[in-house]
Design an enzyme around this catalytic site. Structure first.
Site, PDB file in Angstrom:
ATOM      1  N   LYS A   1      46.394  45.166  12.518  1.00 30.12           N
ATOM      2  CA  LYS A   1      46.554  44.660  11.158  1.00 30.12           C
ATOM      3  C   LYS A   1      45.328  45.040  10.342  1.00 30.12           C
ATOM      4  O   LYS A   1      44.206  44.689  10.679  1.00 30.12           O
ATOM      5  CB  LYS A   1      46.712  43.137  11.127  1.00 30.12           C
ATOM      6  CG  LYS A   1      47.095  42.671   9.723  1.00 30.12           C
ATOM      7  CD  LYS A   1      46.921  41.178   9.507  1.00 30.12           C
ATOM      8  CE  LYS A   1      45.520  40.779   9.172  1.00 30.12           C
ATOM      9  NZ  LYS A   1      45.016  41.317   7.890  1.00 30.12           N
TER      10      LYS A   1
ATOM     11  N   GLU B   1      33.651  41.163  17.113  1.00 31.09           N
ATOM     12  CA  GLU B   1      32.517  41.807  16.442  1.00 31.09           C
ATOM     13  C   GLU B   1      32.374  41.077  15.117  1.00 31.09           C
ATOM     14  O   GLU B   1      33.156  41.296  14.195  1.00 31.09           O
ATOM     15  CB  GLU B   1      32.810  43.305  16.260  1.00 31.09           C
ATOM     16  CG  GLU B   1      31.560  44.142  16.205  1.00 31.09           C
ATOM     17  CD  GLU B   1      31.005  44.267  14.813  1.00 31.09           C
ATOM     18  OE1 GLU B   1      30.409  43.275  14.328  1.00 31.09           O
ATOM     19  OE2 GLU B   1      31.172  45.331  14.216  1.00 31.09           O
TER      20      GLU B   1
ATOM     21  N   CYS C   1      28.262  44.772   8.596  1.00 33.45           N
ATOM     22  CA  CYS C   1      27.983  43.679   9.525  1.00 33.45           C
ATOM     23  C   CYS C   1      26.542  43.774   9.999  1.00 33.45           C
ATOM     24  O   CYS C   1      25.902  42.773  10.280  1.00 33.45           O
ATOM     25  CB  CYS C   1      28.953  43.713  10.693  1.00 33.45           C
ATOM     26  SG  CYS C   1      29.050  45.304  11.489  1.00 33.45           S
TER      27      CYS C   1
ATOM     28  N   GLU D   1      25.240  34.895   6.097  1.00 30.69           N
ATOM     29  CA  GLU D   1      25.625  36.276   5.794  1.00 30.69           C
ATOM     30  C   GLU D   1      26.161  36.342   4.361  1.00 30.69           C
ATOM     31  O   GLU D   1      27.139  35.679   4.026  1.00 30.69           O
ATOM     32  CB  GLU D   1      26.703  36.724   6.781  1.00 30.69           C
ATOM     33  CG  GLU D   1      27.093  38.173   6.600  1.00 30.69           C
ATOM     34  CD  GLU D   1      28.062  38.657   7.671  1.00 30.69           C
ATOM     35  OE1 GLU D   1      29.069  37.977   7.916  1.00 30.69           O
ATOM     36  OE2 GLU D   1      27.808  39.728   8.250  1.00 30.69           O
TER      37      GLU D   1
HETATM   38  P1  NAI Z   1      37.791  37.545   7.280  1.00 33.67           P
HETATM   39  O1  NAI Z   1      37.099  37.302   8.562  1.00 33.67           O
HETATM   40  O2  NAI Z   1      38.615  36.454   6.691  1.00 33.67           O
HETATM   41  O3  NAI Z   1      38.770  38.815   7.410  1.00 33.67           O
HETATM   42  C1  NAI Z   1      38.711  39.789   8.419  1.00 33.67           C
HETATM   43  C2  NAI Z   1      40.111  40.063   8.957  1.00 33.67           C
HETATM   44  O4  NAI Z   1      40.631  38.881   9.574  1.00 33.67           O
HETATM   45  C3  NAI Z   1      41.141  40.434   7.884  1.00 33.67           C
HETATM   46  O5  NAI Z   1      42.018  41.405   8.405  1.00 33.67           O
HETATM   47  C4  NAI Z   1      41.880  39.136   7.662  1.00 33.67           C
HETATM   48  O6  NAI Z   1      43.188  39.316   7.177  1.00 33.67           O
HETATM   49  C5  NAI Z   1      41.916  38.566   9.065  1.00 33.67           C
HETATM   50  N1  NAI Z   1      42.117  37.129   9.152  1.00 33.67           N
HETATM   51  C6  NAI Z   1      41.778  36.170   8.249  1.00 33.67           C
HETATM   52  N2  NAI Z   1      42.141  34.953   8.688  1.00 33.67           N
HETATM   53  C7  NAI Z   1      42.733  35.128   9.900  1.00 33.67           C
HETATM   54  C8  NAI Z   1      43.310  34.244  10.866  1.00 33.67           C
HETATM   55  N3  NAI Z   1      43.357  32.937  10.662  1.00 33.67           N
HETATM   56  N4  NAI Z   1      43.796  34.779  12.005  1.00 33.67           N
HETATM   57  C9  NAI Z   1      43.741  36.096  12.246  1.00 33.67           C
HETATM   58  N5  NAI Z   1      43.226  36.982  11.362  1.00 33.67           N
HETATM   59  C10 NAI Z   1      42.718  36.508  10.205  1.00 33.67           C
HETATM   60  O7  NAI Z   1      36.697  38.011   6.242  1.00 33.67           O
HETATM   61  P2  NAI Z   1      36.780  38.040   4.620  1.00 33.67           P
HETATM   62  O8  NAI Z   1      37.392  36.776   4.133  1.00 33.67           O
HETATM   63  O9  NAI Z   1      37.391  39.305   4.204  1.00 33.67           O
HETATM   64  O10 NAI Z   1      35.241  38.070   4.245  1.00 33.67           O
HETATM   65  C11 NAI Z   1      34.480  36.868   4.227  1.00 33.67           C
HETATM   66  C12 NAI Z   1      33.128  37.074   4.870  1.00 33.67           C
HETATM   67  O11 NAI Z   1      33.260  37.449   6.227  1.00 33.67           O
HETATM   68  C13 NAI Z   1      32.282  38.177   4.272  1.00 33.67           C
HETATM   69  O12 NAI Z   1      31.611  37.777   3.120  1.00 33.67           O
HETATM   70  C14 NAI Z   1      31.352  38.489   5.403  1.00 33.67           C
HETATM   71  O13 NAI Z   1      30.296  37.568   5.431  1.00 33.67           O
HETATM   72  C15 NAI Z   1      32.205  38.313   6.627  1.00 33.67           C
HETATM   73  N6  NAI Z   1      32.750  39.611   7.100  1.00 33.67           N
HETATM   74  C16 NAI Z   1      32.140  40.243   8.129  1.00 33.67           C
HETATM   75  C17 NAI Z   1      32.575  41.492   8.523  1.00 33.67           C
HETATM   76  C18 NAI Z   1      31.922  42.219   9.637  1.00 33.67           C
HETATM   77  O14 NAI Z   1      32.012  43.441   9.688  1.00 33.67           O
HETATM   78  N7  NAI Z   1      31.326  41.549  10.579  1.00 33.67           N
HETATM   79  C19 NAI Z   1      33.654  42.174   7.824  1.00 33.67           C
HETATM   80  C20 NAI Z   1      34.276  41.407   6.788  1.00 33.67           C
HETATM   81  C21 NAI Z   1      33.812  40.180   6.441  1.00 33.67           C
END
Ligand code: NAI
Ligand code: MG
Length: 499
Positions: free
Chosen positions: A195, A271, A305, A402
């Site tokens: 996804k 990750e 990240c 973060e």
């Molecule tokens: P997120 O963690 O919500 O999204 C990442 C992925 O998880 C997306 O594909 C999203 O659709 C999916 N997701 C969301 N809720 C889920 C659930 N309950 N079950 C399964 N999958 C789910 O991150 P978001 O909201 O885009 O960004 C928020 C913060 O997260 C950012 O400001 C940053 O601090 C952090 N982040 C860290 C990343 C990294 O590379 N470590 C990448 C993106 C965000």
């Protein structure tokens, strides 16, 4: 998501740099682009303008069921299950070649959908190619061991694929995040449901079509556009998904782990986020260190990240480094991702823009000194000026949380011991950087920092061959390198009685 009975499955796109291509919009399941079972769609936004540029089909739990059936059939019964490892490797290398042929289109899509600088997007696609080449090479070199016990038995192990792998990725490196998981999973012989992030669905759909062209059998690679709470959660809790690999926020990582525990105890790789320190010692080459700290925090608009967002400078050179760094950061050109002089593009979405701006307000309220930036760049889209806070203390939230934007916190340290203590004063442990000309200082700090990666006199120096992953709340499991294969294989022991 909205309901749309007649949304198209393909659409001609013309991108701002003149690139024209046909964009697939459907869900890629069992080798075909299809609408979702519930006929949902959602908007695609160009963050450079904030405007809607199209809509893609969105997956719900019902589509995850269909994709899981396809992936399971492909794993146990399809041509993939009978393919030799060498042939699998050849398919992976073929896909690498197709990515290379489509480099300009893919990098343009990435800039358009994510807001990242085109030149940097090209770097992302290059990294995808390297990953496929690296893991394609592993496909026929994965094997077990013969283990001697007693004369009356013959024992060996096999490294078998896990089965249907679920993958959930974020938007910061839309395609690269996919291939960090797809490449090793394919090398080991798994099938997958991935996804993409709802903010950036386009490039993976284009790559899905290339995977078909490369000759991957139907059901091996399934790509779903969709939201976390629906499609993402359905993958994490699916009974046919045997492994889930997640990249994203620590908060969602916890939910994925919980869903895995409460469903079928699927294996997990997480990750997650980071708050990586960059330590600049008084004997560092200051000019070079400043280049690395600038790139370390502002690359990809700070949406990494591994971003080096906590900068610790030794007292004796603190003022000098802050001045040099401010000057360097102000020279970063912010704006149109397709302009060759641009270094920093847009933040990915309005939500991320607001989130980063709220951290900037918080930093001011907490009493940190705003040295530069702190405001919107331009009048449309989601651009933020490079922002530097100094005099930041360990207890401030901008030092602990973060931010995931072009914002960094600078503070002082006294000596090596103090640098190590401050570097470790975080719940995260993804990456870190040390700048010094002394090998022994570098090694002392590298040995004591609790982080999955330590970069010495460099930063963000990734390579397909070098394992990457977190300590602490930055997650577990490794991507990249031979270590990534461990996340996509399981050991079977066979013991033969010879007596
Ligand atoms: P997120 O963690 O919500 O999204 C990442 C992925 O998880 C997306 O594909 C999203 O659709 C999916 N997701 C969301 N809720 C889920 C659930 N309950 N079950 C399964 N999958 C789910 O991150 P978001 O909201 O885009 O960004 C928020 C913060 O997260 C950012 O400001 C940053 O601090 C952090 N982040 C860290 C990343 C990294 O590379 N470590 C990448 C993106 C965000
Ligand atoms: Mg977008």
């Amino acid at each position: 998501m909205s309901s749309s009975a007649h949304a198209s499955l393909f659409q001609k796109f013309k991108l701002p740099n003149g690139v024209e291509y046909e964009q697939p919009l459907g869900l890629f399941i069992n080798g075909e682009f299809v609408p979702g079972k519930e006929r949902k769609t959602f908007d695609v936004v160009n963050p450079t303008t904030g405007k809607v540029v199209g809509e893609v089909h969105g997956a719900t739990a019902a589509d995850v069921d269909i994709a899981a059936d396809a992936a399971e059939t492909a794993f146990y019964d399809g041509p993939w299950s009978r393919m030799s490892s060498g042939e699998r490797g050849r398919l992976i290398l073929k896909l690498a070649d197709l990515l290379e042929e489509n480099m300009t289109t893919l990098a343009s899509i990435e800039s358009f959908d994510n807001g990242k600088v085109f030149q940097q997007a090209k770097g992302d696609i290059y990294s995808c190619i390297r990953l496929l080449q690296y893991f394609g090479g592993w496909a026929d070199k994965i094997h077990g061991k013969v283990i001697e016990t007693s004369p009356g038995s013959f024992n060996f192990t096999k490294q078998e694929p896990i089965g249907v792998c679920g993958m959930i990725v974020p938007w910061n490196f839309p395609l690269l995040n996919c291939f960090l998981k797809i490449a090793p999973a394919m090398a080991c012989g798994n099938t997958l449901i991935l996804k993409t992030a709802e903010q950036t669905p386009l490039s993976a759909l284009y790559a899905a079509r290339l995977s078909k062209e490369a000759g991957f059998p139907p059901g091996v690679i399934n790509i779903l556009s969709g939201f976390g709470k629906t499609a993402g959660a359905a993958i994490a809790s699916h009974m046919k998904v045997q492994k889930v690999s997640f990249t994203g926020s620590t908060a969602v990582g916890r939910q994925v782990m919980k869903a895995a525990a409460e469903s079928n105890l699927k294996k997990i790789t997480l990750e997650l986020g980071g708050k990586s320190p960059q330590i600049i010692c008084e004997d560092a080459d200051i000019g070079r260190a400043v280049e690395w700290i600038n790139a370390g925090i502002f690359y990809n608009s700070g949406q990494c990240c591994s971003a080096g967002s906590r900068i610790y400078v030794q007292e004796s050179i603190y003022d000098k480094v802050v001045e040099a760094f401010k000057k360097r950061a102000q020279a970063n050109v912010v704006g149109d991702p397709f302009d060759e002089t641009t270094f920093q593009g847009a933040q990915v979405s309005e939500a991320q823009y607001n989130r980063v701006m709220s951290y900037i307000e918080l930093g001011k309220r907490e009493g940190a000194r705003l040295e530069i930036g702190g405001e919107r760049h331009g009048s449309e889209g989601y651009f933020i000026k490079p922002t530097v806070f100094s005099n930041v203390t360990e207890d401030m939230r901008i030092m602990q949380e973060e931010i995931f934007g072009p914002v960094c916190a600078i503070s002082k340290f006294k000596d090596v011991e103090d640098a190590i203590a401050k570097g470790n004063a975080t719940k995260y442990g993804l990456a870190s950087g040390v700048h010094t000309q002394s090998l022994s200082t570098a090694m002392e700090i590298a040995n004591k920092l609790r982080a999955g990666t330590v970069w010495i006199n460099c930063f963000n120096a990734f390579d397909a061959a070098l394992p990457f992953g977190g300590y602490g709340e930055s997650g577990f499991g490794r991507e990249l390198g031979k270590a990534a294969l461990d996340g996509y294989t399981q050991t079977k022991t066979v013991s033969i009685n010879l007596s």
